[in-house]
Design a protein around this motif. Structure first.
Motif, PDB file in Angstrom:
ATOM      1  N   MET A 139       0.831  -1.207   0.000  1.00  0.00           N
ATOM      2  CA  MET A 139       0.000   0.000   0.000  1.00  0.00           C
ATOM      3  C   MET A 139       0.863   1.253   0.000  1.00  0.00           C
ATOM      4  SD  MET A 139      -3.167   0.005  -0.099  1.00  0.00           S
ATOM      5  CE  MET A 139      -4.736  -0.638   0.344  1.00  0.00           C
ATOM      6  N   ILE A 173       2.467   1.844  -3.376  1.00  0.00           N
ATOM      7  CA  ILE A 173       1.480   2.311  -4.367  1.00  0.00           C
ATOM      8  C   ILE A 173       1.168   3.779  -4.149  1.00  0.00           C
ATOM      9  CG2 ILE A 173      -0.950   2.140  -5.009  1.00  0.00           C
ATOM     10  CD1 ILE A 173      -0.715  -0.867  -4.725  1.00  0.00           C
ATOM     11  N   LEU A 174       0.960   4.156  -2.908  1.00  0.00           N
ATOM     12  CA  LEU A 174       0.601   5.539  -2.618  1.00  0.00           C
ATOM     13  C   LEU A 174       1.707   6.506  -3.037  1.00  0.00           C
ATOM     14  CD1 LEU A 174      -1.317   5.780   0.753  1.00  0.00           C
ATOM     15  CD2 LEU A 174      -1.948   6.675  -1.466  1.00  0.00           C
ATOM     16  N   GLN A 209       1.731   6.873  -6.824  1.00  0.00           N
ATOM     17  CA  GLN A 209       0.599   7.690  -7.261  1.00  0.00           C
ATOM     18  C   GLN A 209       0.909   9.163  -7.065  1.00  0.00           C
ATOM     19  OE1 GLN A 209      -2.375   7.797  -8.435  1.00  0.00           O
ATOM     20  NE2 GLN A 209      -3.173   5.739  -8.518  1.00  0.00           N
ATOM     21  N   PHE A 210       1.395   9.463  -5.877  1.00  0.00           N
ATOM     22  CA  PHE A 210       1.669  10.838  -5.532  1.00  0.00           C
ATOM     23  C   PHE A 210       2.655  11.460  -6.506  1.00  0.00           C
ATOM     24  CE2 PHE A 210       3.676  14.099  -2.798  1.00  0.00           C
ATOM     25  CZ  PHE A 210       2.540  14.831  -2.552  1.00  0.00           C
ATOM     26  N   THR A 263       1.088  12.087  -9.984  1.00  0.00           N
ATOM     27  CA  THR A 263       0.219  13.261  -9.969  1.00  0.00           C
ATOM     28  C   THR A 263       1.053  14.529 -10.052  1.00  0.00           C
ATOM     29  OG1 THR A 263      -1.043  11.999  -8.395  1.00  0.00           O
ATOM     30  CG2 THR A 263      -1.788  14.225  -8.819  1.00  0.00           C
ATOM     31  N   ILE A 272       2.319  15.094 -13.555  1.00  0.00           N
ATOM     32  CA  ILE A 272       1.280  15.513 -14.497  1.00  0.00           C
ATOM     33  C   ILE A 272       1.027  17.003 -14.360  1.00  0.00           C
ATOM     34  CG2 ILE A 272      -1.197  15.412 -14.941  1.00  0.00           C
ATOM     35  CD1 ILE A 272      -0.995  12.395 -14.476  1.00  0.00           C
ATOM     36  N   THR A 273       0.873  17.461 -13.129  1.00  0.00           N
ATOM     37  CA  THR A 273       0.577  18.879 -12.940  1.00  0.00           C
ATOM     38  C   THR A 273       1.751  19.735 -13.376  1.00  0.00           C
ATOM     39  OG1 THR A 273       0.961  18.331 -10.641  1.00  0.00           O
ATOM     40  CG2 THR A 273      -1.275  18.961 -11.229  1.00  0.00           C
TER      41      THR A 273
END
Lengths: 225, 234
Positions: B17, B20-21, B24-25, B28, B31-32
């Motif tokens: 977990m 994965i977190l 993801q962070f 993101t 991308i921004t």
């Protein structure tokens, strides 16, 4: 017994928080690229460039018309001249005049006999839509006059299969198809040869495509019936 | 012993977990960072809007000047020349024209794409319009317009996002109303032919409606006739 229940409750809490975090993250990632995509900004910049080109053309026409008006007001001979001039330009737009200028020559041909291939060669035959798309792409790239195998493309020109042959301006046309377009040669070749563009697509179908820039091309006039 | 294996599983799940977190962070954040700022895109669209307005103004000016030129040459000797100019203008699509014809209305499919289905197959594409226009021309249409934009020889049809651009970036969006001048029966039949254009479009659920009309009005082309590269051959 009590320590076991507090253990379960804490695990439940952790799972809940993790789940929420994941959901929020997922949403953010999902939303971000659709709102502000690089593509969109590029599209807009592209459109601005195109409209600028159009505005430039309008400015040119305005000064041209003002000049003709001045001529008309000077006297009868000048008036006749001005009108002739306007008529010639309109005839060019209608496709009734043979025009010359820089541009591109595109040749599309069906692939030759495939030796040892079990596929029939007519699977790869060039369709009317392929030609429609090439011409459309050329207009989009700013072509001012185009023709296919000496048939000038005008507003009412159809490109269509009639039996095994292709008809353009109701005249039978056979491959190889030679498409001529007068305009900015670099821009015209550019729109066709774009990575992932039309030329690449047609080649992937097995059609032989050559795009050649020319300093001086002649596009024939439409023959009025 | 039992308790211990239970704990090991928990530790493992927690580890996965956590990884994965963090991943993801990071994604993101990237991308921004990599997408252009919203302000820049907005500034660009504003510029685009202004340029469009300016273009419309320039077009009106061209119309007015053409009218003035027409009025200025009312000398009788110029009658024949003027007549020829009017005829050629008609051929070039620079005059309004009306008569019998058909009106075709096309709309995107009402089907909602199921998850996993490509939404693109339910919307109209530039290719569909190109084929439809070609069919009308083949059936002898004298003049065609889409959403009040006259189709001339140099008209291009291109898809940009959900809209279609024609005649040097005039934006049109569904429903597309195509008016064509010509024999209403011939035009309608050529479209409705078995396995013809409309059949093809209906496979994708695109709504098409063909109406025969006693009178359609096709507006004049609203752009310029500036030639930068082509010259008449001597």
């Amino acid at each position: 017994m009590t320590s076991k229940t507090t253990g379960y409750i804490s695990i439940m809490l952790v799972a809940l928080i993790l789940g929420l975090m994941l959901a929020v993250q997922y949403r953010v990632v999902n939303r971000a690229p659709t709102v502000i995509s690089t593509d969109r900004a590029k599209e807009i910049a592209d459109e601005i460039k195109q409209i600028d080109r159009d505005r430039e053309a309008l400015h040119k026409e305005i000064s041209d018309l003002i000049y003709k008006l001045e001529q008309v007001n000077q006297g009868k001979n000048e008036a006749i001249n001005a009108l002739h001039n306007e008529l010639e330009k309109t005839r060019m737009a209608a496709g009734l005049l043979t025009v010359t200028g820089p541009g591109v020559e595109v040749i599309l041909d069906n692939p030759g006999e495939r030796k040892g291939s079990w596929l029939q060669s007519d699977v790869f035959i060039i369709s009317a839509e392929d030609l429609l798309k090439v011409v459309n792409e050329l207009w989009g790239g700013g072509a001012e006059a185009t023709s296919i195998n000496s048939q000038r493309i005008i507003s009412t020109t159809e490109i269509r299969f009639a039996g095994p042959f292709l008809n353009i301006n109701t005249v039978r046309v056979v491959p190889p198809y030679q498409i001529l377009a007068v305009g900015d040669a670099d821009a015209l070749a550019g729109v066709l040869e774009l990575p992932g563009g039309l030329a690449e697509f047609l080649r992937s179908l097995g059609i032989e495509v050559t795009v050649e820039k020319h300093q001086d091309l002649t596009v024939p006039a439409y023959t009025e019936s | 012993m039992r308790f211990k294996s239970y704990y090991w599983i928990l530790v493992f799940v927690g580890l996965v977990m956590g990884i994965i977190l963090t991943m993801q962070f990071r994604v993101t954040q990237e991308i921004t960072k990599s997408s252009p700022s919203l302000e820049r895109t907005m500034a660009l669209s504003q510029e685009l809007e202004e340029n469009r307005k300016d273009r419309e103004k320039l077009k009106l000016q061209v119309y007015e000047l053409r009218d003035r030129l027409d009025q200025a040459v009312t000398v009788p000797e110029l009658g024949k020349l003027k007549e020829e100019l009017d005829r050629v203008r008609g051929l070039a699509g620079m005059t309004d024209i009306n008569g019998p014809g058909v009106k075709v209305t096309l709309n995107d499919s009402p089907n909602v794409p199921q998850p996993g289905q490509d939404p693109n197959i339910f919307v109209l594409h530039d290719e569909d319009l190109l084929i439809l226009l070609n069919e009308l021309k083949a059936a002898g249409a004298n003049a065609i317009a889409i959403n009040e934009h006259r189709i001339i020889s140099t008209t291009e049809v291109r898809c940009i996002g959900p809209t279609i651009l024609i005649n040097k970036n005039q934006r049109i969006s569904p429903p597309f109303i195509i008016s064509a001048l010509g024999n209403p029966d011939t035009l309608a039949n050529s479209l409705k032919m078995k396995s013809g254009v409309l059949d093809l479009l209906q496979v994708y659920g695109i709504q098409a409606d063909v109406k025969k009309m006693n009178e359609v009005t096709i507006p004049a082309y609203s752009g310029t006739l500036a030639f930068n590269h082509a010259k008449p051959k001597q």
